[in-house]
Design an enzyme around this catalytic site. Structure first.
Site, PDB file in Angstrom:
ATOM      1  N   ASP A 166       0.829  -1.210   0.000  1.00 17.95           N
ATOM      2  CA  ASP A 166       0.000   0.000   0.000  1.00 17.95           C
ATOM      3  C   ASP A 166       0.863   1.261   0.000  1.00 17.95           C
ATOM      4  O   ASP A 166       1.968   1.261   0.535  1.00 17.95           O
ATOM      5  CB  ASP A 166      -0.910  -0.021   1.242  1.00 17.95           C
ATOM      6  CG  ASP A 166      -2.107   0.911   1.112  1.00 17.95           C
ATOM      7  OD1 ASP A 166      -2.365   1.406  -0.006  1.00 17.95           O
ATOM      8  OD2 ASP A 166      -2.776   1.142   2.127  1.00 17.95           O
ATOM      9  N   GLY A 167       0.324   2.319  -0.611  1.00 17.87           N
ATOM     10  CA  GLY A 167       0.997   3.629  -0.552  1.00 17.87           C
ATOM     11  C   GLY A 167       1.579   4.117  -1.870  1.00 17.87           C
ATOM     12  O   GLY A 167       2.256   5.143  -1.890  1.00 17.87           O
ATOM     13  N   HIS A 218       2.416   3.424  -9.093  1.00 16.11           N
ATOM     14  CA  HIS A 218       2.207   1.991  -9.350  1.00 16.11           C
ATOM     15  C   HIS A 218       3.392   1.400 -10.115  1.00 16.11           C
ATOM     16  O   HIS A 218       3.794   0.261  -9.872  1.00 16.11           O
ATOM     17  CB  HIS A 218       0.907   1.768 -10.128  1.00 16.11           C
ATOM     18  CG  HIS A 218      -0.315   2.162  -9.331  1.00 16.11           C
ATOM     19  ND1 HIS A 218      -0.488   1.796  -8.030  1.00 16.11           N
ATOM     20  CD2 HIS A 218      -1.406   2.901  -9.668  1.00 16.11           C
ATOM     21  CE1 HIS A 218      -1.643   2.285  -7.573  1.00 16.11           C
ATOM     22  NE2 HIS A 218      -2.210   2.964  -8.555  1.00 16.11           N
ATOM     23  N   THR A 249     -11.186  -6.507  -4.850  1.00 13.07           N
ATOM     24  CA  THR A 249     -12.495  -6.415  -5.508  1.00 13.07           C
ATOM     25  C   THR A 249     -13.067  -4.995  -5.375  1.00 13.07           C
ATOM     26  O   THR A 249     -13.947  -4.620  -6.142  1.00 13.07           O
ATOM     27  CB  THR A 249     -13.492  -7.415  -4.870  1.00 13.07           C
ATOM     28  OG1 THR A 249     -13.333  -7.385  -3.441  1.00 13.07           O
ATOM     29  CG2 THR A 249     -13.252  -8.835  -5.350  1.00 13.07           C
ATOM     30  N   LEU A 286      -7.314  -4.531   7.386  1.00 17.03           N
ATOM     31  CA  LEU A 286      -7.136  -5.681   6.500  1.00 17.03           C
ATOM     32  C   LEU A 286      -7.621  -5.418   5.082  1.00 17.03           C
ATOM     33  O   LEU A 286      -7.190  -6.097   4.148  1.00 17.03           O
ATOM     34  CB  LEU A 286      -7.865  -6.903   7.063  1.00 17.03           C
ATOM     35  CG  LEU A 286      -7.225  -7.542   8.295  1.00 17.03           C
ATOM     36  CD1 LEU A 286      -8.056  -8.722   8.764  1.00 17.03           C
ATOM     37  CD2 LEU A 286      -5.803  -8.006   7.974  1.00 17.03           C
ATOM     38  N   SER A 287      -8.538  -4.471   4.918  1.00 17.68           N
ATOM     39  CA  SER A 287      -9.047  -4.157   3.575  1.00 17.68           C
ATOM     40  C   SER A 287      -9.442  -5.412   2.794  1.00 17.68           C
ATOM     41  O   SER A 287      -9.091  -5.565   1.622  1.00 17.68           O
ATOM     42  CB  SER A 287      -8.037  -3.320   2.786  1.00 17.68           C
ATOM     43  OG  SER A 287      -7.716  -2.140   3.487  1.00 17.68           O
ATOM     44  N   LEU A 319       9.772 -21.071  -4.978  1.00 18.46           N
ATOM     45  CA  LEU A 319       8.908 -20.110  -4.288  1.00 18.46           C
ATOM     46  C   LEU A 319       7.474 -20.174  -4.829  1.00 18.46           C
ATOM     47  O   LEU A 319       7.250 -20.131  -6.031  1.00 18.46           O
ATOM     48  CB  LEU A 319       9.461 -18.687  -4.483  1.00 18.46           C
ATOM     49  CG  LEU A 319       8.589 -17.535  -3.963  1.00 18.46           C
ATOM     50  CD1 LEU A 319       8.552 -17.519  -2.432  1.00 18.46           C
ATOM     51  CD2 LEU A 319       9.081 -16.191  -4.489  1.00 18.46           C
ATOM     52  N   GLY A 322       0.035   5.459  -4.408  1.00 15.38           N
ATOM     53  CA  GLY A 322      -0.569   6.736  -4.810  1.00 15.38           C
ATOM     54  C   GLY A 322       0.042   7.901  -4.050  1.00 15.38           C
ATOM     55  O   GLY A 322       0.425   8.923  -4.634  1.00 15.38           O
ATOM     56  N   ARG A 323       0.184   7.738  -2.729  1.00 12.00           N
ATOM     57  CA  ARG A 323       0.763   8.811  -1.911  1.00 12.00           C
ATOM     58  C   ARG A 323       2.231   9.045  -2.263  1.00 12.00           C
ATOM     59  O   ARG A 323       2.715  10.167  -2.260  1.00 12.00           O
ATOM     60  CB  ARG A 323       0.615   8.465  -0.415  1.00 12.00           C
ATOM     61  CG  ARG A 323      -0.755   8.810   0.123  1.00 12.00           C
ATOM     62  CD  ARG A 323      -1.010   8.115   1.439  1.00 12.00           C
ATOM     63  NE  ARG A 323      -1.335   6.714   1.226  1.00 12.00           N
ATOM     64  CZ  ARG A 323      -1.419   5.811   2.190  1.00 12.00           C
ATOM     65  NH1 ARG A 323      -1.177   6.165   3.440  1.00 12.00           N
ATOM     66  NH2 ARG A 323      -1.745   4.577   1.910  1.00 12.00           N
TER      67      ARG A 323
HETATM   68  C1  IPE Z   1      -5.616  -2.629  -0.273  1.00 11.84           C
HETATM   69  O1  IPE Z   1      -5.242  -1.306  -0.385  1.00 11.84           O
HETATM   70  C2  IPE Z   1      -5.586  -3.280  -1.633  1.00 11.84           C
HETATM   71  C3  IPE Z   1      -4.274  -3.476  -2.220  1.00 11.84           C
HETATM   72  C4  IPE Z   1      -3.115  -3.132  -1.707  1.00 11.84           C
HETATM   73  C5  IPE Z   1      -4.279  -4.119  -3.494  1.00 11.84           C
HETATM   74  P1  IPE Z   1      -6.311  -0.138  -0.565  1.00 11.84           P
HETATM   75  O2  IPE Z   1      -5.504   1.116  -0.679  1.00 11.84           O
HETATM   76  O3  IPE Z   1      -7.225  -0.453  -1.664  1.00 11.84           O
HETATM   77  O4  IPE Z   1      -7.111  -0.195   0.802  1.00 11.84           O
HETATM   78  P2  IPE Z   1      -7.939   0.923   1.571  1.00 11.84           P
HETATM   79  O5  IPE Z   1      -8.900   1.514   0.586  1.00 11.84           O
HETATM   80  O6  IPE Z   1      -6.940   1.939   2.051  1.00 11.84           O
HETATM   81  O7  IPE Z   1      -8.579   0.199   2.694  1.00 11.84           O
HETATM   82  C1  IPE Z   2      -1.515   0.265  -3.340  1.00 16.62           C
HETATM   83  O1  IPE Z   2      -1.296   1.622  -3.393  1.00 16.62           O
HETATM   84  C2  IPE Z   2      -1.670  -0.351  -4.707  1.00 16.62           C
HETATM   85  C3  IPE Z   2      -3.043  -0.806  -5.025  1.00 16.62           C
HETATM   86  C4  IPE Z   2      -4.107  -0.679  -4.293  1.00 16.62           C
HETATM   87  C5  IPE Z   2      -3.190  -1.470  -6.277  1.00 16.62           C
HETATM   88  P1  IPE Z   2      -2.499   2.648  -3.416  1.00 16.62           P
HETATM   89  O2  IPE Z   2      -2.826   2.909  -4.841  1.00 16.62           O
HETATM   90  O3  IPE Z   2      -3.617   2.186  -2.568  1.00 16.62           O
HETATM   91  O4  IPE Z   2      -1.809   3.928  -2.790  1.00 16.62           O
HETATM   92  P2  IPE Z   2      -2.423   4.924  -1.722  1.00 16.62           P
HETATM   93  O5  IPE Z   2      -2.853   4.080  -0.569  1.00 16.62           O
HETATM   94  O6  IPE Z   2      -3.551   5.617  -2.381  1.00 16.62           O
HETATM   95  O7  IPE Z   2      -1.290   5.821  -1.372  1.00 16.62           O
HETATM   96 MG    MG Z   3      -4.060   2.397  -0.595  1.00 20.78          MG
END
Ligand code: IPE
Ligand code: IPE
Ligand code: MG
Length: 251
Positions: free
Chosen positions: A28-29, A45, A74, A206-207, A142, A31-32
């Site tokens: 995660d992260g 990404h 999903t 956990l998302s 793996l 985008g930020r």
């Molecule tokens: C969980 O991250 C999904 C993946 C990393 C693929 P999200 O960024 O979608 O989760 P939320 O929206 O912060 O819960």
């Molecule tokens: C995780 O990074 C990648 C996916 C969900 C595919 P995000 O795209 O959720 O990045 P943030 O959480 O918005 O920073």
């Molecule tokens: Mg995210």
């Protein structure tokens, strides 16, 4: 017990005997990470895929048995068409570019999630995913599991549906349904228990990831954004795992 901790240079020394067999990661992260640089989310990404390459390589080098990564939930279809398109494009590129090398390294690829039910226009991605699974099916290295169009609740409901079908067909009785039968219908059937779950970027939730499988997993969270999660950050996480005291309800 071997040496573990940090050596005098500050680099992490891992006792391999204590490493988890199965690691799951919520990457995660992205985008930020991009926004901090004034760039579009897709740039994050792209950087995230590079980080993933390093983590797969390092898992393989460490002899970790199974690595499960959350690539697309999903719920991620809620994002803009532009972002979804960029993510799916990267996926196709990754599988096309890396498949031969992963295969050479004896990596066995499994997709967790409903890839039969992807929106129109993603047929090439679907084909690439099926091809990756097919090509690496018999590999014994793996176990790389990619959760894609994956939801933990959907997975559990799907397992219930499959069991109901088996009962309806007379293959099993209602009272035969136990954990082993249930687990055999999950995407993770035959994989070792998830020992360790890492989430990057500071979120502590956990998302909809591996709701059933994480029952006794150790959780680790870090503020590091996924594109910055390198081998050292991974070693730090694994070191923390080796120091945990897992009790599984006992004392
Ligand atoms: C969980 O991250 C999904 C993946 C990393 C693929 P999200 O960024 O979608 O989760 P939320 O929206 O912060 O819960
Ligand atoms: C995780 O990074 C990648 C996916 C969900 C595919 P995000 O795209 O959720 O990045 P943030 O959480 O918005 O920073
Ligand atoms: Mg995210």
């Amino acid at each position: 017990m071997g040496l573990f901790g940090k050596d005098e240079t500050g680099s992490v020394q891992l006792d391999r005997a204590l490493l988890p067999r199965h690691v799951a990661i919520i990457m995660d992260g992205n985008g930020r990470w991009a926004q901090k640089r004034g760039m579009p989310r897709s740039f994050g990404h792209k950087a995230g895929v590079e980080a993933l390459r390093g983590i797969i390589r390092h898992s393989d080098d460490l002899g970790i048995e199974a690595l499960t990564i959350y690539a697309f939930s999903t719920e991620n279809w809620k994002r803009s068409a532009e972002e979804v398109g960029a993510l799916m494009g990267l996926l196709l590129e990754y599988f096309t570019r890396e498949l031969d090398e992963l295969h050479r390294k004896n990596v066995c690829i499994r997709i967790l999630g409903d890839i039969g039910d992807m929106p129109k226009g993603l047929e090439r991605q679907q084909q690439a995913l099926y091809a990756a699974m097919e090509k690496t099916r018999a590999n014994t290295g793996l176990k790389l599991n990619i959760a894609l169009n994956y939801g933990g609740r959907q997975e559990i409901v799907r397992a219930a549906r499959m069991l109901a079908r088996k009962v309806q067909a007379g293959e099993i009785g209602v009272d035969d349904i136990d954990m082993a039968h249930f687990e055999a219908e999950l995407y993770t059937a035959d994989l070792p228990e998830v020992d360790f779950m890492i989430r990057t970027s500071g979120e502590i939730r956990l998302s909809n990831f591996l709701l059933y499988q994480l029952a006794y997993a150790e959780f680790y969270q870090t503020d590091v954004l996924w594109p910055d999660f390198d081998e050292n950050a991974y070693d730090e996480a694994l070191l923390a795992y080796t120091k945990r005291n897992r009790r599984f309800g006992g004392v």
